[in-house]
Motif scaffolding. Structure first.
Motif, PDB file in Angstrom:
ATOM      1  N   CYS A  25      -0.106  -0.690 -14.685  1.00  0.00           N
ATOM      2  CA  CYS A  25       0.998   0.094 -14.130  1.00  0.00           C
ATOM      3  C   CYS A  25       2.183   0.007 -15.079  1.00  0.00           C
ATOM      4  CB  CYS A  25       1.389  -0.449 -12.756  1.00  0.00           C
ATOM      5  SG  CYS A  25       2.878   0.317 -12.105  1.00  0.00           S
ATOM      6  N   CYS A  82       5.261  -1.906 -12.833  1.00  0.00           N
ATOM      7  CA  CYS A  82       5.216  -3.313 -12.451  1.00  0.00           C
ATOM      8  C   CYS A  82       4.229  -4.124 -13.281  1.00  0.00           C
ATOM      9  CB  CYS A  82       4.899  -3.453 -10.963  1.00  0.00           C
ATOM     10  SG  CYS A  82       3.177  -3.105 -10.558  1.00  0.00           S
ATOM     11  N   SER A 108       0.000  -1.912  -6.206  1.00  0.00           N
ATOM     12  CA  SER A 108       0.941  -3.017  -6.123  1.00  0.00           C
ATOM     13  C   SER A 108       2.362  -2.557  -5.784  1.00  0.00           C
ATOM     14  CB  SER A 108       0.937  -3.779  -7.448  1.00  0.00           C
ATOM     15  OG  SER A 108       1.906  -4.788  -7.430  1.00  0.00           O
ATOM     16  N   CYS A 109       2.865  -1.525  -6.509  1.00  0.00           N
ATOM     17  CA  CYS A 109       4.259  -1.127  -6.316  1.00  0.00           C
ATOM     18  C   CYS A 109       4.414   0.315  -5.820  1.00  0.00           C
ATOM     19  CB  CYS A 109       5.063  -1.312  -7.606  1.00  0.00           C
ATOM     20  SG  CYS A 109       4.686  -0.081  -8.869  1.00  0.00           S
ATOM     21  N   CYS A 129      -0.113   3.279  -7.847  1.00  0.00           N
ATOM     22  CA  CYS A 129      -0.308   1.855  -8.106  1.00  0.00           C
ATOM     23  C   CYS A 129      -0.410   1.112  -6.773  1.00  0.00           C
ATOM     24  CB  CYS A 129       0.871   1.307  -8.918  1.00  0.00           C
ATOM     25  SG  CYS A 129       0.896  -0.491  -9.025  1.00  0.00           S
TER      26      CYS A 129
HETATM   27 ZN   LIG Z   1       2.902  -0.908 -10.080  1.00  0.00          ZN
END
Ligand SMILES: [Zn+2]
Length: 119
Positions: A111, A114, A99-100, A97
């Motif tokens: 995801c 997150c 983002s996280c 992911c």
């Molecule tokens: Zn994520």
């Protein structure tokens, strides 16, 4: 039956079951269930090894052959688990992911950790 024969029999029994489980993975492809079975066998073998070492130390005896046997069984089960993990990762084409940093399936739209939208 002596104490050590008992341990040896248990170790052999465990090794046989690990081999059976490994065979089932190939023939039946019950990945999730077999994986849990393997993990259970792994922790059981580790517990037994711990108990064995403890009882040996406590009684001041040595039995490296038996300890080695357990180590071999544990290593074999670990190898099977690693093999399966690699197969699963390949099957589900895991990516990261953005983002996280969690591992997510390539098929997933979001995801699981997150909730970020995935391309
Ligand atoms: Zn994520």
């Amino acid at each position: 039956m002596s104490e050590f024969d008992k341990w040896l029999a248990m170790g052999k029994n465990l090794a046989n079951r690990a081999a059976d489980t490994a065979g089932e993975i190939v023939t039946k492809g019950k990945e999730k269930i077999d994986r849990v079975a393997l993990e259970n066998q792994l922790s059981k073998a580790q517990r037994q090894l711990g108990a064995l070492v403890y009882s040996l130390k406590k009684s001041g005896e040595e039995n490296d052959d038996l300890i080695n046997h357990y180590v071999e069984v544990i290593a074999a089960v670990e190898a099977k688990l690693n093999e399966q993990e690699a197969q699963e990762a390949e099957k589900y084409c895991v990516s990261i992911c953005p983002s996280c940093g969690a591992e997510v399936s390539n098929e997933a739209g979001f995801c699981a950790r997150c909730g970020a939208k995935l391309d």
